[in-house]
Design an enzyme around this catalytic site. Structure first.
Site, PDB file in Angstrom:
ATOM      1  N   LYS A  10       0.831  -1.200   0.000  1.00 40.13           N
ATOM      2  CA  LYS A  10       0.000   0.000   0.000  1.00 40.13           C
ATOM      3  C   LYS A  10       0.876   1.266   0.000  1.00 40.13           C
ATOM      4  CE  LYS A  10      -3.884  -2.275   2.363  1.00 40.13           C
ATOM      5  NZ  LYS A  10      -4.846  -2.150   3.498  1.00 40.13           N
ATOM      6  N   TYR A  50     -12.330  -2.999  -3.584  1.00 40.35           N
ATOM      7  CA  TYR A  50     -12.919  -2.868  -2.244  1.00 40.35           C
ATOM      8  C   TYR A  50     -14.447  -2.853  -2.274  1.00 40.35           C
ATOM      9  CZ  TYR A  50      -8.306  -2.083  -0.120  1.00 40.35           C
ATOM     10  OH  TYR A  50      -7.015  -2.230   0.341  1.00 40.35           O
ATOM     11  N   ASN A 117      -1.920  -0.150   7.008  1.00 42.33           N
ATOM     12  CA  ASN A 117      -1.323  -1.417   7.446  1.00 42.33           C
ATOM     13  C   ASN A 117      -0.449  -2.085   6.399  1.00 42.33           C
ATOM     14  OD1 ASN A 117      -3.361  -2.176   5.781  1.00 42.33           O
ATOM     15  ND2 ASN A 117      -4.597  -3.213   7.341  1.00 42.33           N
ATOM     16  N   HIS A 120      -1.793  -5.595   1.347  1.00 40.40           N
ATOM     17  CA  HIS A 120      -3.039  -6.342   1.115  1.00 40.40           C
ATOM     18  C   HIS A 120      -2.656  -7.725   0.612  1.00 40.40           C
ATOM     19  CE1 HIS A 120      -6.909  -7.573  -0.463  1.00 40.40           C
ATOM     20  NE2 HIS A 120      -6.245  -7.993  -1.524  1.00 40.40           N
ATOM     21  N   GLU A 131      -9.068 -10.413  -8.071  1.00 40.42           N
ATOM     22  CA  GLU A 131      -8.154  -9.287  -7.846  1.00 40.42           C
ATOM     23  C   GLU A 131      -6.990  -9.298  -8.850  1.00 40.42           C
ATOM     24  OE1 GLU A 131      -7.194  -9.648  -3.681  1.00 40.42           O
ATOM     25  OE2 GLU A 131      -9.253  -9.145  -3.083  1.00 40.42           O
TER      26      GLU A 131
HETATM   27  P1  IDP Z   1      -7.475  -7.095   5.578  1.00 41.31           P
HETATM   28  O1  IDP Z   1      -6.684  -6.137   4.702  1.00 41.31           O
HETATM   29  O2  IDP Z   1      -6.749  -7.396   6.869  1.00 41.31           O
HETATM   30  O3  IDP Z   1      -7.956  -8.305   4.845  1.00 41.31           O
HETATM   31  P2  IDP Z   1     -10.191  -6.000   5.366  1.00 41.31           P
HETATM   32  O4  IDP Z   1     -11.240  -6.267   6.392  1.00 41.31           O
HETATM   33  O5  IDP Z   1     -10.317  -6.652   4.026  1.00 41.31           O
HETATM   34  O6  IDP Z   1      -8.769  -6.277   6.043  1.00 41.31           O
HETATM   35  O7  IDP Z   1     -10.179  -4.397   5.176  1.00 41.31           O
HETATM   36  C1  IDP Z   1      -9.529  -3.806   4.088  1.00 41.31           C
HETATM   37  C2  IDP Z   1      -8.702  -2.647   4.578  1.00 41.31           C
HETATM   38  O8  IDP Z   1      -9.537  -1.625   5.090  1.00 41.31           O
HETATM   39  C3  IDP Z   1      -7.768  -2.975   5.752  1.00 41.31           C
HETATM   40  O9  IDP Z   1      -6.555  -3.555   5.355  1.00 41.31           O
HETATM   41  C4  IDP Z   1      -7.572  -1.616   6.379  1.00 41.31           C
HETATM   42  O10 IDP Z   1      -6.612  -0.836   5.648  1.00 41.31           O
HETATM   43  C5  IDP Z   1      -8.929  -0.981   6.213  1.00 41.31           C
HETATM   44  N1  IDP Z   1      -9.805  -1.228   7.366  1.00 41.31           N
HETATM   45  C6  IDP Z   1     -10.515  -2.351   7.636  1.00 41.31           C
HETATM   46  N2  IDP Z   1     -11.239  -2.237   8.746  1.00 41.31           N
HETATM   47  C7  IDP Z   1     -11.008  -0.990   9.208  1.00 41.31           C
HETATM   48  C8  IDP Z   1     -11.516  -0.248  10.341  1.00 41.31           C
HETATM   49  O11 IDP Z   1     -12.327  -0.735  11.148  1.00 41.31           O
HETATM   50  N3  IDP Z   1     -11.048   1.020  10.473  1.00 41.31           N
HETATM   51  C9  IDP Z   1     -10.179   1.576   9.613  1.00 41.31           C
HETATM   52  N4  IDP Z   1      -9.670   0.928   8.537  1.00 41.31           N
HETATM   53  C10 IDP Z   1     -10.093  -0.340   8.330  1.00 41.31           C
END
Ligand code: IDP
Length: 137
Positions: A10, A50, A117, A120, A131
């Site tokens: 990212k 997304y 974070n 992905h 994807e």
């Molecule tokens: P993942 O990347 O760990 O699979 P997902 O639930 O698919 O997580 O969410 C996609 C992305 O959205 C996450 O990597 C993160 O950057 C962001 N995200 C997910 N949940 C939250 C939240 O509750 N608050 C803020 N950002 C979130």
């Protein structure tokens, strides 16, 4: 069973110069980089990528964050690579992701609306194929 997964470094990972470190961890684990490129994501790619999160409070901050700088997209190959890379990445919140994982070792909270974070990784065979189509056509 040999699989393919789609990973993204990212914008926070690219900006912090962690692309090499993240790819190194995947390669050291034994996964093969089948395709690799750096690009600026389009809003269309992100809307498709997304789609499952549309309408959630973090959706727009997430899209804006993903548009804020270049990303690195890669296809990794290997036995059970989908599960394996998600294990390497760690859980979603970097502050509490386990030490030893990419997010746990290299990430933290920055007080923003979106979890920055670093990476992905696809979460299933179906997501991976979808994807890969979005990012590699
Ligand atoms: P993942 O990347 O760990 O699979 P997902 O639930 O698919 O997580 O969410 C996609 C992305 O959205 C996450 O990597 C993160 O950057 C962001 N995200 C997910 N949940 C939250 C939240 O509750 N608050 C803020 N950002 C979130």
């Amino acid at each position: 069973m040999t699989e393919r997964t789609l990973i993204l470094v990212k914008p926070d990972g690219v900006e912090r110069g962690l692309t090499g470190e993240i790819l190194r961890r995947a390669e050291t684990k034994g996964y093969r980089i089948a395709e690799l490129k750096q690009l600026r994501a389009s809003t269309e790619q992100l809307a498709a990528h997304y789609a499952e999160h549309e309408g959630k409070p973090f959706y727009q901050p997430l899209v804006d964050f993903m548009l804020s700088g270049p990303v690195v997209a890669a296809i990794l190959e290997g036995d059970r690579v989908i599960e394996g890379f998600r294990s390497l990445a760690g859980t979603t919140e970097p502050t509490t992701a386990a030490p030893g994982t990419i997010r746990g070792d290299l990430g933290r909270d920055w007080g923003e609306k979106v979890q920055k974070n670093l990476v992905h990784g696809s979460d299933s065979v179906e997501s991976a194929e979808r994807e890969i189509g979005i990012w590699f056509g």
